[in-house]
Scaffold this motif. Structure first.
Motif, PDB file in Angstrom:
ATOM      1  N   ARG A 377      21.885  39.703  56.709  1.00 50.96           N
ATOM      2  CA  ARG A 377      22.747  38.523  56.822  1.00 50.96           C
ATOM      3  C   ARG A 377      23.456  38.244  55.502  1.00 50.96           C
ATOM      4  NH1 ARG A 377      19.275  35.291  58.799  1.00 50.96           N
ATOM      5  NH2 ARG A 377      18.639  34.249  56.866  1.00 50.96           N
ATOM      6  N   ARG A 378      22.720  38.400  54.408  1.00 56.05           N
ATOM      7  CA  ARG A 378      23.337  38.173  53.102  1.00 56.05           C
ATOM      8  C   ARG A 378      24.455  39.173  52.839  1.00 56.05           C
ATOM      9  NH1 ARG A 378      23.540  40.054  48.100  1.00 56.05           N
ATOM     10  NH2 ARG A 378      23.796  38.545  46.411  1.00 56.05           N
ATOM     11  N   ALA A 379      24.235  40.436  53.171  1.00 60.19           N
ATOM     12  CA  ALA A 379      25.263  41.457  52.957  1.00 60.19           C
ATOM     13  C   ALA A 379      26.516  41.146  53.770  1.00 60.19           C
ATOM     14  CB  ALA A 379      24.726  42.837  53.330  1.00 60.19           C
ATOM     15  N   GLN A 380      26.341  40.693  55.001  1.00 61.89           N
ATOM     16  CA  GLN A 380      27.497  40.339  55.832  1.00 61.89           C
ATOM     17  C   GLN A 380      28.277  39.183  55.225  1.00 61.89           C
ATOM     18  OE1 GLN A 380      25.347  39.810  59.566  1.00 61.89           O
ATOM     19  NE2 GLN A 380      26.373  41.599  60.438  1.00 61.89           N
ATOM     20  N   GLU A 381      27.555  38.209  54.675  1.00 66.70           N
ATOM     21  CA  GLU A 381      28.219  37.064  54.049  1.00 66.70           C
ATOM     22  C   GLU A 381      29.010  37.489  52.820  1.00 66.70           C
ATOM     23  OE1 GLU A 381      24.982  34.487  53.241  1.00 66.70           O
ATOM     24  OE2 GLU A 381      24.800  33.742  55.314  1.00 66.70           O
ATOM     25  N   VAL A 382      28.459  38.439  52.056  1.00 70.48           N
ATOM     26  CA  VAL A 382      29.124  38.878  50.825  1.00 70.48           C
ATOM     27  C   VAL A 382      30.398  39.655  51.128  1.00 70.48           C
ATOM     28  CG1 VAL A 382      28.907  40.359  48.791  1.00 70.48           C
ATOM     29  CG2 VAL A 382      27.010  38.876  49.447  1.00 70.48           C
ATOM     30  N   ILE A 383      30.350  40.559  52.103  1.00 67.94           N
ATOM     31  CA  ILE A 383      31.519  41.404  52.369  1.00 67.94           C
ATOM     32  C   ILE A 383      32.553  40.715  53.249  1.00 67.94           C
ATOM     33  CG2 ILE A 383      30.218  43.535  52.073  1.00 67.94           C
ATOM     34  CD1 ILE A 383      30.104  43.877  55.033  1.00 67.94           C
ATOM     35  N   GLU A 384      32.184  39.552  53.805  1.00 69.08           N
ATOM     36  CA  GLU A 384      33.150  38.822  54.624  1.00 69.08           C
ATOM     37  C   GLU A 384      34.365  38.428  53.778  1.00 69.08           C
ATOM     38  OE1 GLU A 384      33.347  34.804  57.442  1.00 69.08           O
ATOM     39  OE2 GLU A 384      31.434  35.523  56.673  1.00 69.08           O
ATOM     40  N   GLY A 385      35.521  38.701  54.262  1.00 65.31           N
ATOM     41  CA  GLY A 385      36.747  38.367  53.541  1.00 65.31           C
ATOM     42  C   GLY A 385      37.240  39.463  52.625  1.00 65.31           C
ATOM     43  N   LEU A 386      36.487  40.582  52.504  1.00 69.42           N
ATOM     44  CA  LEU A 386      36.927  41.690  51.657  1.00 69.42           C
ATOM     45  C   LEU A 386      37.681  42.753  52.446  1.00 69.42           C
ATOM     46  CD1 LEU A 386      33.910  42.300  49.237  1.00 69.42           C
ATOM     47  CD2 LEU A 386      35.896  40.837  48.931  1.00 69.42           C
ATOM     48  N   GLY A 387      37.779  42.565  53.760  1.00 70.61           N
ATOM     49  CA  GLY A 387      38.541  43.511  54.570  1.00 70.61           C
ATOM     50  C   GLY A 387      37.855  44.848  54.748  1.00 70.61           C
ATOM     51  N   LEU A 410      32.568  46.779  45.214  1.00 69.58           N
ATOM     52  CA  LEU A 410      33.071  45.517  44.676  1.00 69.58           C
ATOM     53  C   LEU A 410      32.245  44.348  45.206  1.00 69.58           C
ATOM     54  CD1 LEU A 410      35.321  44.359  42.895  1.00 69.58           C
ATOM     55  CD2 LEU A 410      36.773  44.227  44.909  1.00 69.58           C
ATOM     56  N   ALA A 411      31.859  44.416  46.474  1.00 69.47           N
ATOM     57  CA  ALA A 411      31.035  43.359  47.070  1.00 69.47           C
ATOM     58  C   ALA A 411      29.697  43.232  46.352  1.00 69.47           C
ATOM     59  CB  ALA A 411      30.803  43.646  48.552  1.00 69.47           C
ATOM     60  N   ARG A 412      29.165  44.368  45.896  1.00 76.28           N
ATOM     61  CA  ARG A 412      27.891  44.329  45.167  1.00 76.28           C
ATOM     62  C   ARG A 412      28.004  43.459  43.925  1.00 76.28           C
ATOM     63  NH1 ARG A 412      25.763  49.868  42.811  1.00 76.28           N
ATOM     64  NH2 ARG A 412      25.419  50.302  45.020  1.00 76.28           N
ATOM     65  N   SER A 413      29.098  43.635  43.172  1.00 78.28           N
ATOM     66  CA  SER A 413      29.280  42.844  41.954  1.00 78.28           C
ATOM     67  C   SER A 413      29.547  41.387  42.264  1.00 78.28           C
ATOM     68  CB  SER A 413      30.429  43.429  41.126  1.00 78.28           C
ATOM     69  OG  SER A 413      30.089  44.691  40.609  1.00 78.28           O
ATOM     70  N   ILE A 414      30.404  41.142  43.252  1.00 78.54           N
ATOM     71  CA  ILE A 414      30.722  39.761  43.622  1.00 78.54           C
ATOM     72  C   ILE A 414      29.467  39.031  44.089  1.00 78.54           C
ATOM     73  CG2 ILE A 414      31.986  38.344  45.289  1.00 78.54           C
ATOM     74  CD1 ILE A 414      34.219  40.436  45.184  1.00 78.54           C
ATOM     75  N   GLY A 415      28.637  39.735  44.856  1.00 77.07           N
ATOM     76  CA  GLY A 415      27.431  39.124  45.396  1.00 77.07           C
ATOM     77  C   GLY A 415      26.345  38.878  44.376  1.00 77.07           C
ATOM     78  N   SER A 416      26.444  39.490  43.220  1.00 74.09           N
ATOM     79  CA  SER A 416      25.419  39.293  42.182  1.00 74.09           C
ATOM     80  C   SER A 416      25.850  38.271  41.139  1.00 74.09           C
ATOM     81  CB  SER A 416      25.084  40.629  41.505  1.00 74.09           C
ATOM     82  OG  SER A 416      26.240  41.217  40.944  1.00 74.09           O
ATOM     83  N   ASN A 417      26.872  37.472  41.486  1.00 70.33           N
ATOM     84  CA  ASN A 417      27.318  36.356  40.627  1.00 70.33           C
ATOM     85  C   ASN A 417      27.715  36.800  39.231  1.00 70.33           C
ATOM     86  OD1 ASN A 417      26.841  34.380  42.660  1.00 70.33           O
ATOM     87  ND2 ASN A 417      24.650  34.469  42.183  1.00 70.33           N
TER      88      ASN A 417
END
Length: 509
Positions: A377-387, A410-417
């Motif tokens: 669920r967390r991964a889906q939330e992070v990549i949402e909006g990245l296309g 890129l989602a990995r970095s964004i998701g790790s604040n």
């Protein structure tokens, strides 16, 4: 055109939940340089894997040199004269050029007990000569060659096996302009000698410069095959994307903070970069430009800790930061997208959700345990909006196109604040649409107050996305340019070619 060397007819390939290719035809003639184009996910990689025997098509037929196959026998590729040179080259850097060229086919003597090294040298020199690389010493370890020469070694390896069709996948992704022109000259010479080239690239200017015909794929289907003189760039873009795309301005101005997020003082790594100093502020995209081999990648790895510097100082928000490992940087809010996402960034055989969440597992684990449902669920939330185009977060990363793999990274970095993001050649090997999405995401991070270093050897994209540009030449900063003053392409290129300098103040004017 004479009889075709390769004919693929009605090729269809299905994977769970997706039709990767549907009724695709491809024909390549002797001595033809044939462009294969399409956005990431269009089906190019799948078609090539079928042509090289890695995948079995569900439907269709392949004719090679007069023989027909429902599945290309991978063990017969050398006999059939098919060779592929991929973007990562797949060479062994520790061993010599001759051993790379003749790997698995070294001539023997004394009844096969010993390698006939004299014969091996002669065969490798002959292959290098055919590849237009006579000046390369076959005794040199491949890792000591510049990337352009390594690519010629890979081509020589294909020619040593009497290849009649060479597949080139993004061959200029990491080459300087002079090396690109040299490569084109070699490819034209090979075509004149009836060697066929299947040329895969997202750089449209190259397609018009080198190709005789072009086949376009979109969403797993063939759109058309046309001679290059019959099409315009706008028509090619429309075929690839399905529409005429206006090149909208992706630059969004961000409020740059007064204080710096990252400060580098006198950073040095022997043989790579020397006495590098600069600051990066929140809300700023700092472009890092230089020719291949200027030291850009090594500098970013030094800041991140994957290739620690020998001397110098790094500060994050005024706190000392001299990392000995990437973990230190990640824990302090520094993210990194490496140039080679496949071997240095992603675990391509693991699911999307694992790749996205990797930096956060230590923080999110409860008594050492991770809950899979919450993890996904967390991964889906992070990549949402990245296309990201994917069927499920359980999908293995190597099933994604290059552009979507880059977005997962890129989602990995964004998701790790992260506070600071280091991007090394972030658009290498991805299509026009995905490239512009990366531009927009970069600018979005700046608007959110993050600091981004955007490193590339392709000046137009840095000029489009950056607020400031630092230029590197032979391991040192040779120029600094600001968007507010207007980027001057000529001055930037002069700085990139600077031979000797002492710092920014000595940059060419």
């Amino acid at each position: 055109m004479s009889e075709s060397l390769v004919q693929m007819r009605g090729i269809t390939k299905r994977f769970p939940g997706i039709v990767a290719l549907k009724d695709v035809d491809l024909e390549v003639g002797p001595g033809e340089i044939h462009g294969l184009l399409g956005e990431n996910g269009a089906g190019k990689s799948t078609l090539i894997k079928i042509l090289t025997g890695a995948y079995r098509p569900d439907e269709g037929e392949i004719a090679l040199g007069g023989d027909s196959y429902s599945h290309v026998p991978i063990k017969e590729l050398d006999r059939l004269g098919i060779a592929a040179v991929y973007q990562d080259l797949k060479l062994a850097p520790e061993v010599s050029v001759v051993e790379n060229i003749l790997m698995g086919n070294l001539p023997k003597r004394m009844g096969g007990l010993f390698v006939d090294y004299a014969a091996a040298l002669e065969l490798s020199r002959e292959a290098l000569s055919r590849a237009g690389a006579q000046e390369i010493d076959p005794k040199t370890p491949v890792g000591e060659l510049k990337i352009a020469d390594q690519e010629l070694v890979a081509i020589a390896k294909a020619l040593s096996k009497k290849a009649r069709l060479i597949i080139l996948d993004e061959p200029t992704a990491l080459l300087a302009e002079d090396d690109v022109e040299r490569l084109f000259g070699i490819l034209r010479d090979l075509a004149n000698r009836d060697v066929s080239i299947l040329y895969i690239s997202h750089k449209l200017e190259e397609i018009f410069a080198i190709c005789h015909r072009v086949t376009v794929l979109r969403d797993g289907q063939k759109i058309w095959t046309k001679r290059i003189e019959q099409i315009t760039e706008d028509e090619l873009i429309a075929a690839i994307s399905g529409e005429i795309r206006a090149e909208e301005d992706v630059y969004t101005e961000a409020k740059v903070c007064d204080h710096y997020l990252l400060k580098v003082e006198g950073l040095t790594k022997r043989s790579y970069y020397d006495n590098v100093s600069f600051q990066l502020r929140g809300g700023e995209v700092l472009g890092l430009f230089g020719l291949v081999g200027a030291g850009k990648s090594e500098l970013l790895k030094g800041i991140f800790g994957s290739m620690p510097a020998d001397s110098g100082k790094i500060f994050l928000e005024e706190e000392p930061h001299n990392p000995d490992s990437p973990r230190e940087s990640i824990e302090k809010g520094v993210g990194f997208l490496p140039e080679d996402r496949g071997s240095e960034g992603l675990f391509v055989r693991l699911p999307i959700y694992v790749n996205v969440n990797l930096p956060t597992y230590r923080r999110l684990a409860t008594a050492g345990w991770i809950t899979p449902t919450r993890d996904k669920r967390r991964a889906q939330e992070v990549i949402e909006g990245l296309g990201v185009r994917y069927s499920s977060v359980d999908q293995a990363v190597d099933e994604l196109s290059g552009g979507n793999q880059q977005k997962v990274l890129l989602a990995r970095s964004i998701g790790s604040n992260i506070k600071v993001l280091l991007l090394d050649e972030p658009t290498a090997g991805i299509d026009v649409g995905a490239r512009r999405e990366i531009f927009r995401l970069t600018r979005r991070l700046a608007v959110e107050g993050k600091g981004v270093i955007y490193s590339s050897s392709y000046l137009p994209e840095i000029m489009e996305v950056a607020d400031r540009i630092l230029v590197m030449s032979r391991g040192r900063i040779s120029g600094e340019f600001s968007r507010k003053d207007g980027f001057d392409e000529l001055k930037i290129m002069k700085a990139a070619h600077a031979a000797e300098y002492k710092g920014v103040e000595d940059a060419p004017n």
